[in-house]
Design a protein around this motif. Structure first.
Motif, PDB file in Angstrom:
ATOM      1  N   LEU A 146       0.827  -1.201   0.000  1.00 53.84           N
ATOM      2  CA  LEU A 146       0.000   0.000   0.000  1.00 53.84           C
ATOM      3  C   LEU A 146       0.866   1.256   0.000  1.00 53.84           C
ATOM      4  CD1 LEU A 146      -2.752   1.389   0.159  1.00 53.84           C
ATOM      5  CD2 LEU A 146      -2.634   1.139   2.638  1.00 53.84           C
ATOM      6  N   ASN A 147       1.910   1.275   0.807  1.00 52.46           N
ATOM      7  CA  ASN A 147       2.800   2.433   0.845  1.00 52.46           C
ATOM      8  C   ASN A 147       3.523   2.624  -0.480  1.00 52.46           C
ATOM      9  OD1 ASN A 147       2.819   3.914   3.450  1.00 52.46           O
ATOM     10  ND2 ASN A 147       3.050   1.848   4.224  1.00 52.46           N
ATOM     11  N   ALA A 148       3.943   1.554  -1.114  1.00 57.46           N
ATOM     12  CA  ALA A 148       4.597   1.650  -2.423  1.00 57.46           C
ATOM     13  C   ALA A 148       3.628   2.237  -3.443  1.00 57.46           C
ATOM     14  CB  ALA A 148       5.101   0.284  -2.873  1.00 57.46           C
ATOM     15  N   TRP A 149       2.372   1.798  -3.405  1.00 54.27           N
ATOM     16  CA  TRP A 149       1.368   2.321  -4.326  1.00 54.27           C
ATOM     17  C   TRP A 149       1.141   3.814  -4.072  1.00 54.27           C
ATOM     18  CZ3 TRP A 149      -3.260   4.784  -3.589  1.00 54.27           C
ATOM     19  CH2 TRP A 149      -4.000   5.022  -4.745  1.00 54.27           C
ATOM     20  N   MET A 150       1.020   4.213  -2.798  1.00 51.56           N
ATOM     21  CA  MET A 150       0.780   5.627  -2.490  1.00 51.56           C
ATOM     22  C   MET A 150       1.945   6.496  -2.962  1.00 51.56           C
ATOM     23  SD  MET A 150      -1.218   5.776   1.175  1.00 51.56           S
ATOM     24  CE  MET A 150       0.092   5.003   2.109  1.00 51.56           C
ATOM     25  N   LYS A 151       3.165   6.025  -2.766  1.00 50.06           N
ATOM     26  CA  LYS A 151       4.340   6.786  -3.192  1.00 50.06           C
ATOM     27  C   LYS A 151       4.360   6.919  -4.713  1.00 50.06           C
ATOM     28  CE  LYS A 151       9.282   7.105  -2.390  1.00 50.06           C
ATOM     29  NZ  LYS A 151      10.433   6.522  -1.709  1.00 50.06           N
ATOM     30  N   GLU A 152       4.082   5.843  -5.407  1.00 48.33           N
ATOM     31  CA  GLU A 152       4.052   5.864  -6.873  1.00 48.33           C
ATOM     32  C   GLU A 152       2.936   6.774  -7.373  1.00 48.33           C
ATOM     33  OE1 GLU A 152       2.600   5.204 -10.702  1.00 48.33           O
ATOM     34  OE2 GLU A 152       1.527   4.306  -9.020  1.00 48.33           O
ATOM     35  N   TYR A 153       1.775   6.691  -6.750  1.00 50.80           N
ATOM     36  CA  TYR A 153       0.636   7.518  -7.143  1.00 50.80           C
ATOM     37  C   TYR A 153       0.951   8.997  -6.930  1.00 50.80           C
ATOM     38  CZ  TYR A 153      -4.010   9.510  -7.419  1.00 50.80           C
ATOM     39  OH  TYR A 153      -5.085  10.284  -7.761  1.00 50.80           O
ATOM     40  N   ALA A 154       1.539   9.329  -5.803  1.00 54.38           N
ATOM     41  CA  ALA A 154       1.900  10.720  -5.524  1.00 54.38           C
ATOM     42  C   ALA A 154       2.853  11.248  -6.592  1.00 54.38           C
ATOM     43  CB  ALA A 154       2.516  10.844  -4.136  1.00 54.38           C
ATOM     44  N   THR A 155       3.805  10.435  -6.995  1.00 50.63           N
ATOM     45  CA  THR A 155       4.733  10.835  -8.050  1.00 50.63           C
ATOM     46  C   THR A 155       3.984  11.058  -9.355  1.00 50.63           C
ATOM     47  OG1 THR A 155       6.555   9.625  -7.011  1.00 50.63           O
ATOM     48  CG2 THR A 155       6.785  10.135  -9.357  1.00 50.63           C
ATOM     49  N   ARG A 156       3.091  10.147  -9.676  1.00 49.07           N
ATOM     50  CA  ARG A 156       2.346  10.208 -10.937  1.00 49.07           C
ATOM     51  C   ARG A 156       1.462  11.454 -11.034  1.00 49.07           C
ATOM     52  NH1 ARG A 156      -2.165   6.628 -11.708  1.00 49.07           N
ATOM     53  NH2 ARG A 156      -1.166   5.343 -10.128  1.00 49.07           N
ATOM     54  N   VAL A 157       0.848  11.854  -9.921  1.00 53.54           N
ATOM     55  CA  VAL A 157      -0.060  13.005  -9.949  1.00 53.54           C
ATOM     56  C   VAL A 157       0.614  14.289  -9.441  1.00 53.54           C
ATOM     57  CG1 VAL A 157      -2.114  11.552  -9.759  1.00 53.54           C
ATOM     58  CG2 VAL A 157      -1.096  12.539  -7.683  1.00 53.54           C
ATOM     59  N   ASN A 158       1.929  14.222  -9.284  1.00 53.26           N
ATOM     60  CA  ASN A 158       2.723  15.370  -8.844  1.00 53.26           C
ATOM     61  C   ASN A 158       2.285  15.878  -7.465  1.00 53.26           C
ATOM     62  OD1 ASN A 158       4.888  17.117  -9.233  1.00 53.26           O
ATOM     63  ND2 ASN A 158       3.582  18.726 -10.049  1.00 53.26           N
ATOM     64  N   ALA A 159       2.065  14.962  -6.552  1.00 54.90           N
ATOM     65  CA  ALA A 159       1.702  15.295  -5.176  1.00 54.90           C
ATOM     66  C   ALA A 159       2.901  15.044  -4.265  1.00 54.90           C
ATOM     67  CB  ALA A 159       0.516  14.449  -4.720  1.00 54.90           C
ATOM     68  N   VAL A 160       2.886  15.636  -3.116  1.00 60.64           N
ATOM     69  CA  VAL A 160       3.947  15.424  -2.130  1.00 60.64           C
ATOM     70  C   VAL A 160       3.575  14.203  -1.291  1.00 60.64           C
ATOM     71  CG1 VAL A 160       5.148  16.398  -0.144  1.00 60.64           C
ATOM     72  CG2 VAL A 160       4.495  17.870  -2.056  1.00 60.64           C
ATOM     73  N   TYR A 161       4.538  13.311  -1.108  1.00 62.37           N
ATOM     74  CA  TYR A 161       4.331  12.102  -0.320  1.00 62.37           C
ATOM     75  C   TYR A 161       5.124  12.215   0.974  1.00 62.37           C
ATOM     76  CZ  TYR A 161       4.551   7.177   1.031  1.00 62.37           C
ATOM     77  OH  TYR A 161       4.472   5.986   1.727  1.00 62.37           O
ATOM     78  N   ALA A 162       4.454  12.190   2.102  1.00 59.40           N
ATOM     79  CA  ALA A 162       5.126  12.214   3.408  1.00 59.40           C
ATOM     80  C   ALA A 162       5.312  10.766   3.849  1.00 59.40           C
ATOM     81  CB  ALA A 162       4.293  12.979   4.417  1.00 59.40           C
ATOM     82  N   ASP A 163       6.532  10.298   3.814  1.00 56.77           N
ATOM     83  CA  ASP A 163       6.826   8.896   4.109  1.00 56.77           C
ATOM     84  C   ASP A 163       7.101   8.691   5.598  1.00 56.77           C
ATOM     85  OD1 ASP A 163       7.541   6.255   4.123  1.00 56.77           O
ATOM     86  OD2 ASP A 163       9.341   6.505   2.905  1.00 56.77           O
ATOM     87  N   TYR A 164       6.032   8.540   6.352  1.00 53.50           N
ATOM     88  CA  TYR A 164       6.162   8.250   7.782  1.00 53.50           C
ATOM     89  C   TYR A 164       6.593   6.807   8.003  1.00 53.50           C
ATOM     90  CZ  TYR A 164       3.077  12.329   8.190  1.00 53.50           C
ATOM     91  OH  TYR A 164       2.519  13.567   8.095  1.00 53.50           O
ATOM     92  N   PHE A 165       6.097   5.934   7.171  1.00 54.90           N
ATOM     93  CA  PHE A 165       6.282   4.498   7.355  1.00 54.90           C
ATOM     94  C   PHE A 165       7.754   4.121   7.506  1.00 54.90           C
ATOM     95  CE2 PHE A 165       6.446   0.075   5.833  1.00 54.90           C
ATOM     96  CZ  PHE A 165       5.529  -0.501   6.684  1.00 54.90           C
ATOM     97  N   THR A 166       8.575   4.585   6.579  1.00 46.55           N
ATOM     98  CA  THR A 166       9.997   4.228   6.605  1.00 46.55           C
ATOM     99  C   THR A 166      10.665   4.643   7.914  1.00 46.55           C
ATOM    100  OG1 THR A 166      10.116   4.361   4.198  1.00 46.55           O
ATOM    101  CG2 THR A 166      12.199   4.525   5.397  1.00 46.55           C
ATOM    102  N   ALA A 167      10.260   5.776   8.447  1.00 44.19           N
ATOM    103  CA  ALA A 167      10.868   6.279   9.679  1.00 44.19           C
ATOM    104  C   ALA A 167      10.370   5.569  10.931  1.00 44.19           C
ATOM    105  CB  ALA A 167      10.586   7.775   9.810  1.00 44.19           C
ATOM    106  N   LEU A 168       9.232   4.905  10.828  1.00 38.32           N
ATOM    107  CA  LEU A 168       8.594   4.347  12.026  1.00 38.32           C
ATOM    108  C   LEU A 168       8.681   2.833  12.169  1.00 38.32           C
ATOM    109  CD1 LEU A 168       5.382   6.553  11.988  1.00 38.32           C
ATOM    110  CD2 LEU A 168       7.305   6.753  13.568  1.00 38.32           C
ATOM    111  N   VAL A 169       9.076   2.126  11.124  1.00 37.21           N
ATOM    112  CA  VAL A 169       9.050   0.666  11.191  1.00 37.21           C
ATOM    113  C   VAL A 169      10.446   0.056  11.261  1.00 37.21           C
ATOM    114  CG1 VAL A 169       6.853   0.521   9.960  1.00 37.21           C
ATOM    115  CG2 VAL A 169       8.989   0.338   8.700  1.00 37.21           C
TER     116      VAL A 169
END
Length: 74
Positions: free
Chosen positions: A13-36
């Motif tokens: 799900l996080n990979a999809w959200m990051k890819e989607y944010a890139t595709r639609v030129n949105a900013v992705y705040a990656d909390y997951f990587t920092a917390l797990v």
């Protein structure tokens, strides 16, 4: 994370959200990587039960959110 949402599902799900944010030129705040940890579960310092963040977890999130907000307004 719960039994119904194993780390592999969350990772996808996080990979999809990051890819989607890139595709639609949105900013992705990656909390997951920092917390797990390396297994995809919340690290002990940021969660007492592995599912819910504690105050330290929100302290980790704050600068990530701030950086994302700054980037969005550039």
């Amino acid at each position: 994370m719960t039994e119904n949402n194993p780390p592999s599902d969350i990772l996808q799900l996080n990979a999809w959200m990051k890819e989607y944010a890139t595709r639609v030129n949105a900013v992705y705040a990656d909390y997951f990587t920092a917390l797990v940890d390396e297994k995809g579960w919340l690290k002990d310092p940021v969660s007492a039960d592995g599912l819910h963040l504690n105050a330290d977890g929100y302290k980790v999130m704050a600068p990530i959110a701030g950086a994302a907000i700054e980037k969005a307004f550039q």
